[in-house]
Design a protein around this motif. Structure first.
Motif, mmCIF file in Angstrom:
data_model
loop_
_atom_site.group_PDB
_atom_site.id
_atom_site.type_symbol
_atom_site.label_atom_id
_atom_site.label_comp_id
_atom_site.label_asym_id
_atom_site.label_seq_id
_atom_site.Cartn_x
_atom_site.Cartn_y
_atom_site.Cartn_z
ATOM 1 N N HIS A 129 5.734 98.177 -35.739
ATOM 2 C CA HIS A 129 4.127 97.763 -35.418
ATOM 3 C C HIS A 129 3.992 95.965 -36.162
ATOM 4 O O HIS A 129 3.926 95.473 -36.633
ATOM 5 N N SER A 130 2.431 96.130 -35.719
ATOM 6 C CA SER A 130 1.383 95.121 -35.982
ATOM 7 C C SER A 130 0.492 95.949 -37.215
ATOM 8 O O SER A 130 -0.117 96.160 -35.947
ATOM 9 N N ILE A 131 0.478 95.191 -38.087
ATOM 10 C CA ILE A 131 -0.799 95.759 -39.054
ATOM 11 C C ILE A 131 -2.004 95.054 -39.154
ATOM 12 O O ILE A 131 -1.681 93.918 -39.375
ATOM 13 N N PHE A 132 -3.109 95.062 -38.718
ATOM 14 C CA PHE A 132 -4.189 94.233 -38.328
ATOM 15 C C PHE A 132 -5.353 94.703 -39.836
ATOM 16 O O PHE A 132 -5.642 95.368 -39.674
ATOM 17 N N ILE A 133 -5.428 93.997 -40.973
ATOM 18 C CA ILE A 133 -6.451 93.886 -42.021
ATOM 19 C C ILE A 133 -7.575 93.313 -41.023
ATOM 20 O O ILE A 133 -7.540 92.189 -40.722
ATOM 21 N N CYS A 134 -8.598 94.025 -41.152
ATOM 22 C CA CYS A 134 -10.028 93.643 -40.248
ATOM 23 C C CYS A 134 -10.830 93.963 -41.463
ATOM 24 O O CYS A 134 -10.829 95.053 -42.106
ATOM 25 N N ARG A 135 -11.680 92.787 -41.589
ATOM 26 C CA ARG A 135 -13.394 92.576 -41.879
ATOM 27 C C ARG A 135 -14.297 92.831 -40.780
ATOM 28 O O ARG A 135 -14.673 92.759 -40.239
ATOM 29 N N VAL A 136 -15.302 94.384 -40.986
ATOM 30 C CA VAL A 136 -15.655 94.791 -40.994
ATOM 31 C C VAL A 136 -16.786 94.200 -40.788
ATOM 32 O O VAL A 136 -17.513 93.403 -42.027
ATOM 33 N N VAL A 137 -17.949 93.620 -39.777
ATOM 34 C CA VAL A 137 -18.986 92.288 -39.356
ATOM 35 C C VAL A 137 -20.166 93.220 -39.034
ATOM 36 O O VAL A 137 -21.500 92.662 -38.663
ATOM 37 N N ALA A 138 -19.777 94.589 -38.147
ATOM 38 C CA ALA A 138 -20.874 95.388 -37.740
ATOM 39 C C ALA A 138 -20.664 96.210 -37.884
ATOM 40 O O ALA A 138 -19.557 97.192 -37.236
ATOM 41 N N ILE A 139 -22.019 97.639 -38.067
ATOM 42 C CA ILE A 139 -21.221 99.189 -37.448
ATOM 43 C C ILE A 139 -22.040 99.953 -36.455
ATOM 44 O O ILE A 139 -23.721 99.430 -36.504
ATOM 45 N N GLN A 140 -21.775 100.776 -35.565
ATOM 46 C CA GLN A 140 -22.822 101.098 -34.767
ATOM 47 C C GLN A 140 -22.265 102.709 -35.192
ATOM 48 O O GLN A 140 -21.028 103.350 -34.815
ATOM 49 N N GLN A 141 -23.756 103.565 -35.493
ATOM 50 C CA GLN A 141 -23.303 105.204 -35.538
ATOM 51 C C GLN A 141 -24.572 105.965 -34.145
ATOM 52 O O GLN A 141 -25.153 105.786 -33.891
ATOM 53 N N SER A 142 -23.470 106.423 -34.221
ATOM 54 C CA SER A 142 -24.030 107.701 -33.058
ATOM 55 C C SER A 142 -25.295 108.888 -33.336
ATOM 56 O O SER A 142 -24.485 109.080 -34.674
ATOM 57 N N SER A 143 -25.755 109.697 -32.611
ATOM 58 C CA SER A 143 -26.235 111.570 -33.196
ATOM 59 C C SER A 143 -25.326 112.535 -33.605
ATOM 60 O O SER A 143 -24.917 113.067 -33.666
#
Length: 164
Positions: A129-143
């Motif tokens: 496997h590859s492990i991607f370390i990711c910086r979160v730049v935006a979030i979208q939440q639903s109901s």
């Protein structure tokens, strides 16, 4: 040494959220179903995603260096199966739902429980496997209020309003 089959059987008892991981560029849209996603830190907002190197879309994630983690709600079981299938093309998979975009341009599932739009900052190769370390730049939440989880090799729903 622990046998791979014993490890897989034990890991099947670890309840995990079900996610569709997506990326996009001029090469098109690509995605896969994943349960190996977790938070790393909240400052800066960072998560990790594990992806099998033998996946047909692996190289696109490496090249694009962006991805979106779409956490599935209980109604997305068939979509999860579609993105896990090797029988469907990327076009067929993405045609099964409504998608939008946030900052990186990766497909974001419009009715996902929550979507994390990310830039891949580091890639570590571990075994298959590859492990991607990711910086979160935006979030979208639903109901949505019910999460799709995977436990003991089957799907289950978790409702946020259920009392313990």
């Amino acid at each position: 040494m622990v046998e791979a089959s014993d490890y897989r059987n034990a890991m099947s008892l670890l309840t995990t959220a079900v996610n569709i991981i997506t990326t996009a560029s001029e090469t098109g849209q690509h995605g896969f179903t994943a349960s190996a996603v977790c938070s790393v830190t909240d400052s800066p907002a960072t998560l990790l995603v594990c992806m099998n190197q033998s996946s047909r879309s692996h190289q696109y994630f490496i090249e694009n260096k962006v991805l979106s983690v779409n956490v599935l709600s209980s109604q997305h079981e068939s979509l999860s199966n579609a993105f896990a299938s090797s029988q469907l093309s990327a076009e067929q998979r993405f045609g099964l739902a409504q998608w939008g975009k946030l900052k990186t341009g990766c497909p974001v599932l419009k009715d996902a429980l929550v979507s994390f739009d990310c830039e891949i900052e580091q890639i570590q190769q571990v075994g298959t496997h590859s492990i991607f370390i990711c910086r979160v730049v935006a979030i979208q939440q639903s109901s949505q209020e019910e999460s799709l989880v995977y436990f003991n090799r089957s799907y289950h729903q978790v409702n946020a309003k259920e009392e313990v």
